[in-house]
Motif scaffolding. Structure first.
Motif, short mmCIF file in Angstrom:
data_model
loop_
_atom_site.label_atom_id
_atom_site.label_comp_id
_atom_site.label_asym_id
_atom_site.label_seq_id
_atom_site.Cartn_x
_atom_site.Cartn_y
_atom_site.Cartn_z
N VAL A 1 0.86 -1.19 0.00
CA VAL A 1 0.00 0.00 0.00
C VAL A 1 0.89 1.23 0.00
CG1 VAL A 1 -2.08 -0.93 1.11
CG2 VAL A 1 -0.25 -0.03 2.50
N THR A 2 0.42 2.24 -0.69
CA THR A 2 1.15 3.51 -0.73
C THR A 2 0.18 4.61 -0.35
OG1 THR A 2 2.60 2.67 -2.46
CG2 THR A 2 2.49 5.07 -2.20
N LEU A 3 0.55 5.42 0.59
CA LEU A 3 -0.29 6.54 0.98
C LEU A 3 0.59 7.73 1.32
CD1 LEU A 3 -1.68 5.71 4.54
CD2 LEU A 3 -0.20 4.19 3.28
N THR A 4 -0.04 8.87 1.42
CA THR A 4 0.70 10.07 1.78
C THR A 4 0.37 10.39 3.24
OG1 THR A 4 0.41 10.81 -0.47
CG2 THR A 4 1.20 12.44 1.10
N VAL A 5 1.39 10.46 4.05
CA VAL A 5 1.17 10.76 5.47
C VAL A 5 1.89 12.06 5.80
CG1 VAL A 5 1.34 9.93 7.83
CG2 VAL A 5 1.10 8.29 5.97
N ASN A 6 1.14 13.03 6.19
CA ASN A 6 1.69 14.36 6.51
C ASN A 6 2.57 14.87 5.37
OD1 ASN A 6 0.44 13.98 9.00
ND2 ASN A 6 2.30 13.14 9.92
N GLY A 7 2.11 14.61 4.15
CA GLY A 7 2.81 15.13 2.99
C GLY A 7 3.94 14.26 2.48
N THR A 8 4.25 13.18 3.19
CA THR A 8 5.35 12.32 2.75
C THR A 8 4.78 10.98 2.29
OG1 THR A 8 6.73 13.32 4.43
CG2 THR A 8 7.51 11.24 3.52
N GLY B 1 -3.78 -8.44 5.10
CA GLY B 1 -5.16 -7.98 4.98
C GLY B 1 -5.71 -7.48 6.30
N ARG B 2 -5.26 -8.09 7.43
CA ARG B 2 -5.82 -7.72 8.73
C ARG B 2 -5.12 -6.51 9.36
NH1 ARG B 2 -3.98 -12.85 12.59
NH2 ARG B 2 -1.80 -12.95 11.94
N THR B 3 -4.06 -6.02 8.73
CA THR B 3 -3.32 -4.88 9.32
C THR B 3 -4.21 -3.63 9.34
OG1 THR B 3 -1.26 -5.79 8.49
CG2 THR B 3 -1.23 -3.48 9.16
N LEU B 4 -4.26 -3.00 10.50
CA LEU B 4 -5.07 -1.79 10.63
C LEU B 4 -4.24 -0.56 10.23
CD1 LEU B 4 -6.61 -2.67 14.12
CD2 LEU B 4 -7.71 -2.91 11.87
N THR C 1 -10.26 1.50 13.00
CA THR C 1 -11.44 0.89 12.38
C THR C 1 -11.25 0.73 10.88
OG1 THR C 1 -12.45 3.02 11.98
CG2 THR C 1 -13.03 1.93 14.04
N MET C 2 -10.07 1.06 10.41
CA MET C 2 -9.83 1.05 8.97
C MET C 2 -8.65 0.14 8.67
SD MET C 2 -9.37 4.49 6.75
CE MET C 2 -9.32 4.45 4.98
N PHE C 3 -8.79 -0.73 7.68
CA PHE C 3 -7.66 -1.56 7.30
C PHE C 3 -6.66 -0.72 6.51
CE2 PHE C 3 -10.95 -4.96 7.70
CZ PHE C 3 -10.33 -5.62 8.75
N ALA C 4 -5.41 -1.06 6.66
CA ALA C 4 -4.36 -0.32 5.95
C ALA C 4 -4.61 -0.35 4.44
CB ALA C 4 -2.99 -0.90 6.30
N VAL C 5 -5.07 -1.50 3.93
CA VAL C 5 -5.28 -1.59 2.47
C VAL C 5 -6.36 -0.61 2.00
CG1 VAL C 5 -4.43 -3.94 2.15
CG2 VAL C 5 -6.82 -3.57 2.80
N GLU C 6 -7.30 -0.29 2.89
CA GLU C 6 -8.36 0.66 2.51
C GLU C 6 -7.80 2.08 2.36
OE1 GLU C 6 -12.40 -0.19 4.58
OE2 GLU C 6 -10.85 -0.71 6.03
N ALA C 7 -6.65 2.30 2.94
CA ALA C 7 -6.08 3.64 2.88
C ALA C 7 -5.13 3.80 1.70
CB ALA C 7 -5.35 3.95 4.19
N ASP C 8 -5.06 2.81 0.85
CA ASP C 8 -4.16 2.88 -0.31
C ASP C 8 -4.51 4.12 -1.13
OD1 ASP C 8 -2.11 2.08 -1.94
OD2 ASP C 8 -3.35 0.71 -3.13
N GLY C 9 -3.53 4.94 -1.38
CA GLY C 9 -3.74 6.15 -2.19
C GLY C 9 -4.28 7.34 -1.42
N ALA C 10 -4.54 7.16 -0.12
CA ALA C 10 -5.17 8.24 0.65
C ALA C 10 -4.15 9.27 1.11
CB ALA C 10 -5.91 7.66 1.85
N GLU C 11 -4.69 10.44 1.44
CA GLU C 11 -3.90 11.51 2.10
C GLU C 11 -4.24 11.42 3.58
OE1 GLU C 11 -2.17 14.32 1.17
OE2 GLU C 11 -2.30 14.20 -1.03
#
Ligand code: FES
Ligand code: FES
Lengths: 787, 161
Positions: B4-11, B19-22, B61-71
C-alpha cells in the motif's frame, strides 16, 4: 523555611509540547532491536483445576520462539504483597502464593495460563489460540458473604477459607462504641455498596523485558507509577535479580490512577523471558485484556451506624465492611480497606468513639487494589451518606448538622489514630456555598420543575490523608516498605540543574511544577531546571507517585536537597567574595555580602565548583550535587466541601449533573492551573463512579463489563463545567512547602455529593427513597422511584 | 501481503501489509509515527483519530489496504510549518487541556475536524462532538475550554456561566 516557597503563577506545562505534537515516548512507542512479542493465554473460566496445557502443536506454528507455562516458573518466586495486616485475634492475614503463570488452578477470568513468545504479535496470538487446555471447572466464589459461609468452595485450597483477615480498629474502643450506640437518642443505619471500578487509564499497560548477555544486566520498560518499587519487588521477591543488575524504566506513562502502582506478573514474565531467550520480549495489553488483568478498585459492602444525641451531636460511629481482595493479594491491596480507610472514619467531625471492622475476602475475580483515593472515597462515601440520612430522619438541615459537629481546634487527635495538623472546615463550606450559588438553588429548582424535572441538591464534606507516609508509622501498621521520597539535585558547571526524583509524573505536570519550586528558592529562570524521573538508572531509590504524595513528599526531598546545594554554594561564594559564609545571602540568583554591593552570580559560583582554581579546596570538595531523602512526620490532611445539583427525569430515572462545585483546602499551592486540572479529573472519575461505572461479574465469574461497550466511561457530554476553588488555605505545618496534595480529592469528595443530590431530588418530590446504590443508572433510579 | 502507498503528513509511505493490518498499525509501526495511540479494541476511545482525505477517522477501524492512495494527516502533521504549535495545539497548552497526553492526539484531531465543520461551536456542541473520544484525566473541563478558546471564544466566561 517559609511556607510560600514556590508560590507562583500557573506556568504552562512544558511536557505538553511533546504530547501535542505526537513525540511523547510512551512504553509502547519503544521498539528494541530483535524484539519479540508475547501474548498471554488467559483463563476463560473463573475457577478451575488445570489438568493439562498442551502446547506442542502451537509451538510448531510460524514464528513461535517458545511457549512458557506454569512449570517454567517452578522455583521462581511469586508476586509479593507489600502490606501485612493483623486480624483482631492477633493472627496475621492469610497470604496465598501468586505464581507468575498459573500452577495447578486458575482463579479468575484473566489468570495467565501460558505465554507464547513469537516474532510478531499476530503470530503469538495465532499460536495462543492453538494451545489446548484441559480445565476441570470448579464452582466460582463471587459474592463476598457467600464466600465466607460454611462450606463455600475455596479460592485457595491451602488456606483455611476465603477470609484474608478480620480487622478491628480501634479494637480497644469496641465495647465503648457498642455501649454508646445502645444508649444514644438516635441511631441512623445505612447499608451500602461501594461499587467495583476499573481504573482505565487511557494507556493500556505495556512491558518490555531486555537482557544484555555481555554484562548480565536486565532492563524492564514498563508503564509504572513507581519504577523503583517494581525493581525492588520484582528483583528481590520474584526473579532474584539484585537491584544493581536490574534497571526499570517508566517513560511517559498515559495515566495511572493507582492501577499502575502494582507489580504485575506480566512485568516479571517479560524480564524473565528476555533472559531465557536472549531477546527483548514485549507485551502490549489490549483494552479487553486490561479489564481482566489491571487491578480493580473499591468493591466494599458496608453497614454504617451513626449515633447522635437529640441535639445532633455525633456520639459514635460503627462500621462493618466486607472488602473484596479478588483472587490474589495485589501490592497494596491489604492496606486499602484498613489503614487507608479506617483512619479516615472521623471525617471532618469530632465524633468521640469510632469502631471499624473490615473483613477482607478472596473471590474468583481480578485482584482489587488502590484506585484514585484508595480507601478514602469508601470512608467518605459512607460517612457523608449516613450523615445526610440522619439529618433527614431527625429533621436537621444537612449543612447545619455537619457544621455543628466540625472539628475546630487543631492539631486534633482523632479516635482513629491520626492527628490532623490544620484545617478550617467552615471556611471551605462557606466558600462552597458562595461559588455554587447556594442561594439561587430554589429558583433553579422551580425552573427545573417547569420542565417537568426533579432538581436535587447534595452537599458533603471530606477529609483525606495524603503525603504518605511516615515510614516508622507505616512499618508498625504492616507496611513492608518505607514511604520516604528522594531527590538528587545536580548543578552543572554552567548553572543549569537536573533534578532526579523518585516521584513519577504521568499527567501531574511535575516537569513544570517542580522547577517552579527550585527556581524560586535560587532565584533563577525555571527553564534552567530539568526534572528527570522514571528511570532507576539515574534517580536515587524512591517510592513513586500515588496517594497525592509527589509534592508533599517528593517535593520536600527536592527542597531539602536544594537547601544543601545552596548551603554549599554560599561557602563557595564566601570564598570568592572573601567573606564569611554566614554573611552571604542568595537573592535573585546573586550571592552577596549582606549590607554591601559586593556579589557573585549563581553561574560564577557553579563554574567555580567545577573549575576549582580559586576554591576552598581545604574545606569543601569540588562539584555541586546533593541528594536528600525526606521521610514525612505525619500524613497531610486536605479537606473541603463539594456540592452537586442534579435533574432527575421522573419518567425515565435519568440523572443529569447540572452544576458541580468544589471548595478545597490543599494548603499552599504551587501551580493553580495544574491543581485545578487535578480536581477536575478527580470529579470526572467520582461522577463516573456515582452515575455510570461499575464492574459487574455474573455468578460464574464472567466479567459482564469487559469493554467500553459495557463499562460506561464518563464522556464529555456526561459532565458539566465544574466550579472549583482552592483559596481556603491552611498550610501543612510539617513539610517545608506547606502543601497537602490535590490528586485524589475530586474522586473522594464527589460521589456522595451526587448521591445526596439524587436522594434529595426524590425526597423533595415526596418519594420515600433513602438510598440508591451506585452507579445511579436510569434503571436503578426509576426502580427506586417506583417501588 | 499487499503493497500500500499513501501520503502521510505530505510524505509518501509504502508498506507491505497483511489484509488484517489496521491503518493505526501501519502508522505506528511502518511509518514509525507513534503519536497516534491505541486505547481500546472496540472503536470507542478515539485515541487513534487521524484525518483521511480530510475526514476524522478512527484509524483502528480502517484496514491499511483501505487507505491505499489516501492523504492521511496525523498529530505529527498538525504543527505550523515553522514547527510552532498551531492555534488549536496552543490552546490546549494554554488551557491545560491535557494531563497524561495519551488521549490528546485523538482529541486534537477530532477537535480540528469539528472546527472545520463548525468554526464557533457551543460548549454543548463540543461535548456532543467528542462523544467518541474518551479522556480519563481531565474531566473534559479544560478540553472543552481549549476548543472554545481555539475558536476565538471567551472560554473562561463560558465555563463560569
Ligand atoms: S483505539 Fe481506535 S477507538 Fe480506541
Ligand atoms: S489527558 Fe490523560 S487521558 Fe486525556
Amino acid at each position: 523555611m517559609p511556607n510560600d516557597i514556590g508560590h507562583s503563577a500557573s506556568s504552562k506545562r512544558r511536557e505538553d509540547v511533546r504530547f501535542l505534537t505526537g513525540v511523547g515516548n510512551y512504553t509502547d512507542d519503544i521498539d528494541l532491536h530483535r524484539q519479540s512479542h508475547v501474548v498471554f493465554l488467559r483463563s476463560q473460566v473463573a475457577h478451575g483445576r488445570l489438568k493439562a496445557v498442551e502446547t506442542t502443536a502451537a509451538a510448531a506454528m510460524p514464528g513461535v520462539l517458545r511457549i512458557f507455562t506454569g512449570a517454567d516458573f517452578e522455583g521462581v518466586g511469586g508476586i509479593p504483597t507489600g502490606w501485612q495486616i493483623t486480624s483482631r485475634d492477633g493472627e496475621v492475614m492469610q497470604e496465598p502464593g501468586h505464581p507468575v503463570l498459573a500452577q495447578g488452578k486458575v482463579r479468575f477470568v484473566g489468570d495467565m495460563i501460558a505465554a507464547v513468545v513469537a516474532e510478531t504479535e499476530d503470530q503469538a496470538r495465532d499460536a495462543a489460540e492453538a494451545i489446548e487446555l484441559d480445565i476441570e471447572e470448579l464452582p466460582a466464589v463471587i459474592d463476598m458473604k457467600a464466600a465466607l459461609a460454611e462450606g463455600s468452595p475455596k479460592v485457595h485450597d491451602d488456606l483455611t477459607g476465603n477470609l484474608c483477615y478480620d480487622w478491628g480498629f480501634v479494637e480497644d474502643n469496641r465495647d465503648a462504641v457498642d455501649a454508646a450506640i445502645k444508649a444514644a437518642d438516635h441511631v441512623t443505619t445505612l447499608e451500602l455498596v461501594n461499587n467495583r471500578l476499573v481504573a482505565n487509564p487511557m494507556e493500556p499497560r505495556v512491558a518490555i523485558g531486555d537482557f544484555a548477555p555481555g554484562t548480565g544486566d536486565s532492563t524492564l520498560y514498563t508503564t509504572s507509577q513507581n519504577p523503583h518499587l517494581i525493581r525492588l519487588l520484582m528483583g528481590a521477591f520474584v526473579l532474584g535479580i539484585p537491584e544493581h543488575k536490574l534497571r526499570v524504566v517508566a517513560p511517559d506513562v498515559g495515566g495511572g490512577f493507582g492501577t499502575k502502582i502494582f507489580h504485575y506478573a506480566e512485568e516479571a514474565f517479560c524480564t524473565f523471558a528476555a533472559k531465557a531467550l536472549k531477546r527483548p520480549v514485549k507485551w502490549t495489553s489490549t483494552r479487553s485484556e486490561a479489564f481482566i488483568s489491571d487491578a480493580h478498585g473499591r468493591d466494599h459492602v458496608t453497614k454504617i451506624e451513626l449515633a447522635l444525641s437529640k441535639e445532633g451531636d455525633f456520639l459514635a460511629v460503627r462500621t462493618d465492611t466486607h472488602a473484596n481482595m479478588g483472587a490474589y493479594l495485589s501490592t497494596f491491596a491489604p492496606a486499602v480497606p484498613t489503614w487507608l480507610h479506617g483512619i479516615l472514619m472521623a471525617g471532618n467531625y469530632k465524633t468521640p468513639l469510632i469502631y471499624v471492622n473490615v473483613k477482607a475476602v478472596f473471590t474468583n475475580t481480578v485482584p482489587v487494589d488502590a484506585y484514585r483515593g484508595a480507601g478514602r472515597p469508601e470512608a467518605t462515601f459512607q460517612l457523608e451518606r449516613v450523615i445526610d440520612k440522619a439529618a433527614r430522619e431527625m429533621g436537621f438541615d444537612p449543612i447545619e448538622l455537619r457544621r455543628r459537629n466540625f472539628i475546630h481546634d487543631f492539631p486534633y487527635a482523632t479516635p482513629v489514630a491520626v492527628e490532623y495538623d490544620t484545617g478550617d472546615y467552615d471556611a471551605t463550606l462557606d466558600k462552597l456555598l458562595e461559588i455554587s450559588d447556594h442561594a439561587g438553588f430554589e429558583a433553579r429548582r422551580d425552573a427545573s420543575a417547569k420542565k417537568g424535572l426533579l432538581r436535587g441538591l447534595g452537599i458533603n464534606c471530606y477529609i483525606e490523608a495524603c503525603g504518605i507516609a511516615p515510614s516508622n508509622l507505616v512499618g508498625q501498621l504492616g507496611a513492608r516498605a518505607g514511604l520516604y521520597e528522594s531527590a538528587t539535585v545536580r548543578v552543572n558547571a554552567t548553572g543549569g540543574l537536573v533534578v532526579m526524583t523518585g516521584s513519577h509524573s504521568h499527567g501531574q505536570g511535575h516537569e513544570t511544577a517542580f522547577p517552579q519550586v527550585i527556581a524560586k528558592m535560587i532565584g533563577i529562570d525555571e527553564n534552567m531546571i530539568e526534572i528527570v524521573h522514571g528511570d532507576t538508572a539515574n534517580a536515587p531509590m524512591g517510592m513513586g507517585t500515588y496517594g497525592s504524595r509527589s509534592l508533599a513528599v517528593g517535593g520536600s526531598a527536592m527542597v531539602r536537597a536544594t537547601e544543601k546545594i545552596i548551603a554549599k554554594a554560599k561557602k563557595i561564594a564566601a570564598h570568592l567574595l572573601e567573606a564569611s559564609d554566614a554573611d552571604i545571602e542568595l537573592k535573585d540568583g546573586q550571592f552577596s555580602i549582606v549590607g554591601t554591593d559586593k556579589s557573585v552570580a549563581w553561574g560564577e559560583v557553579t563554574l567555580a565548583a567545577y573549575v576549582p582554581h580559586n576554591y576552598p579546596l581545604d574545606d569543601i570538595e569540588p562539584g555541586l550535587e546533593e541528594t536528600a531523602f525526606y521521610d514525612p512526620t505525619n500524613f497531610t490532611y486536605p479537606a473541603g466541601a463539594y456540592s452537586c445539583e442534579v435533574e432527575v427525569d421522573p419518567d425515565t430515572g435519568r440523572v443529569t449533573i447540572e452544576r458541580f462545585a468544589a471548595a478545597d483546602d490543599f494548603g499552599n499551592v504551587i501551580n493553580p492551573m495544574i491543581v485545578e486540572g487535578q480536581v477536575h479529573g478527580g470529579i470526572g472519575q467520582g461522577i463516573g463512579q456515582a452515575l455510570l461505572e461499575g464492574a459487574v461479574y455474573d455468578d460464574n465469574g464472567q466479567l459482564l463489563t469487559g469493554s467500553y461497550m459495557d463499562y460506561a466511561m464518563p464522556r464529555a457530554d456526561d459532565l458539566p463545567f465544574f466550579q472549583v476553588d482552592h483559596s481556603c488555605q491552611t498550610p501543612c505545618t510539617h513539610n517545608p512547602l506547606g502543601v497537602k496534595g490535590c490528586g485524589e480529592a475530586g474522586a473522594i469528595g464527589s460521589p456522595p455529593a451526587v448521591v445526596n443530590a439524587v436522594v434529595d431530588a426524590l425526597q423533595r418530590a415526596g418519594l420515600d427513597v433513602t438510598h440508591i446504590d451506585m452507579p445511579l443508572s436510569p434503571a436503578r433510579v426509576w426502580s427506586a422511584m417506583n417501588s | 501481503m499487499t503493497d500500500v502507498t499513501l501520503t502521510v503528513n505530505g510524505t509518501q509511505v509504502t508498506a507491505q501489509v497483511e489484509g488484517r493490518t489496521l491503518l493505526v498499525d501501519l502508522l505506528r509501526e511502518d511509518a514509525r509515527l507513534t503519536g497516534t495511540h491505541v486505547g481500546c479494541d472496540t472503536s470507542q476511545c478515539g485515541a487513534c483519530v487521524v484525518h483521511v482525505n480530510g475526514e476524522a477517522v478512527k484509524s483502528c477501524t480502517m484496514f491499511a489496504v483501505e487507505a491505499d492512495g489516501a492523504e492521511v494527516t496525523t498529530i505529527e502533521g498538525m504543527a505550523n510549518a515553522d514547527g510552532s504549535l498551531s492555534t488549536l495545539q496552543q490552546a490546549f497548552q494554554d488551557h491545560h487541556g491535557l494531563q497524561c497526553g495519551f488521549c490528546t492526539p485523538g482529541m486534537v484531531m477530532s477537535a480540528a475536524a469539528l472546527l472545520k465543520e463548525n468554526p464557533k461551536p457551543s460548549a454543548q456542541e463540543i461535548r456532543d462532538y467528542l462523544e467518541g473520544n474518551i479522556c480519563r484525566c481531565t474531566g473534559y473541563h479544560n478540553i472543552v475550554k481549549s476548543i472554545l478558546a481555539a475558536s476565538g471564544q471567551d472560554a473562561g466566561a463560558i465555563a463560569a456561566e
